[in-house]
Motif scaffolding. Structure first.
Motif, PDB file in Angstrom:
ATOM      1  N   SER A  14       0.825  -1.216   0.000  1.00 18.36           N
ATOM      2  CA  SER A  14       0.000   0.000   0.000  1.00 18.36           C
ATOM      3  C   SER A  14       0.852   1.256   0.000  1.00 18.36           C
ATOM      4  O   SER A  14       0.415   2.308   0.432  1.00 18.36           O
ATOM      5  CB  SER A  14      -0.947  -0.004   1.201  1.00 18.36           C
ATOM      6  N   CYS A  87      -4.138   6.629  -5.297  1.00 16.36           N
ATOM      7  CA  CYS A  87      -5.163   5.833  -5.962  1.00 16.36           C
ATOM      8  C   CYS A  87      -6.476   5.928  -5.180  1.00 16.36           C
ATOM      9  O   CYS A  87      -6.530   5.551  -4.006  1.00 16.36           O
ATOM     10  CB  CYS A  87      -4.712   4.380  -6.056  1.00 16.36           C
ATOM     11  N   HIS A  90      -7.821   2.495  -3.782  1.00 18.16           N
ATOM     12  CA  HIS A  90      -7.158   1.798  -2.675  1.00 18.16           C
ATOM     13  C   HIS A  90      -8.003   1.800  -1.403  1.00 18.16           C
ATOM     14  O   HIS A  90      -8.253   0.753  -0.818  1.00 18.16           O
ATOM     15  CB  HIS A  90      -5.776   2.398  -2.404  1.00 18.16           C
ATOM     16  N   LYS A  95      -8.523  -1.643  -5.484  1.00 18.29           N
ATOM     17  CA  LYS A  95      -7.291  -1.521  -6.254  1.00 18.29           C
ATOM     18  C   LYS A  95      -6.996  -2.843  -6.961  1.00 18.29           C
ATOM     19  O   LYS A  95      -6.992  -3.908  -6.333  1.00 18.29           O
ATOM     20  CB  LYS A  95      -6.133  -1.132  -5.339  1.00 18.29           C
ATOM     21  N   ARG A 100      -1.926  -3.626  -6.301  1.00 19.15           N
ATOM     22  CA  ARG A 100      -1.825  -4.096  -4.910  1.00 19.15           C
ATOM     23  C   ARG A 100      -0.553  -4.872  -4.646  1.00 19.15           C
ATOM     24  O   ARG A 100      -0.015  -4.857  -3.548  1.00 19.15           O
ATOM     25  CB  ARG A 100      -3.009  -5.014  -4.559  1.00 19.15           C
TER      26      ARG A 100
END
Length: 146
Positions: A14, A87, A90, A95, A100
């Motif tokens: 992330s 993003c 996310h 995502k 990811r």
């Protein structure tokens, strides 16, 4: 074990550093058909488009190009990047697989075709290759406003 035949070399990531944001400015991440369908059903179908992925074919790993639906690119990058370069998918749990699971902070050595086929991008591409593209495209764009 993961839901796909993805190598254990990859774990969810992330990171939102500048290097990772730059990747999204160059090319959108690839998702499986089911992930792209979830994105469309969440109201983002206008940010998706049908395309053909040629990399695996040109590399001689896949026997033909792969038709798929992917995030659109804008003149600033992926259509899902916000003004801060993050993003928007996310935080929504949407995502796509490649985004990811990609790590821009190291080098993953791939020595064989078998290893290549277990990378996030090839896993997503082969999931598309297993599906009837026209059926998936209709499902994805069914409720999308033009």
């Amino acid at each position: 074990m993961n839901d796909y035949n993805l190598s254990d070399k990859y774990t969810e990531n992330s990171c939102a550093c500048e290097k990772c944001q730059q990747m999204c400015k160059k090319t959108p991440c690839m998702g499986t058909p089911e992930e792209i369908l979830r994105i469309a059903k969440a109201g983002f179908g206008d940010k998706l488009f049908p395309t053909t992925w040629l990399v695996g074919f040109y590399q001689g790993i896949l026997d033909k190009p792969v038709d798929m639906v992917a995030p659109k690119m804008t003149n600033k990058g992926c259509a899902f990047q916000d003004e801060q370069g993050l993003c928007i998918l996310h935080s929504l749990g949407l995502k796509p697989l490649e985004g990811r699971m990609t790590d821009n902070h190291g080098i993953t050595i791939i020595n064989t075709i078998e290893e290549a086929l277990r990378t996030p991008v090839y896993v997503a591409a082969t999931e598309w290759a297993k599906r009837d593209f026209d059926v998936m495209k209709r499902k994805i764009f069914r409720n999308t406003k033009a």
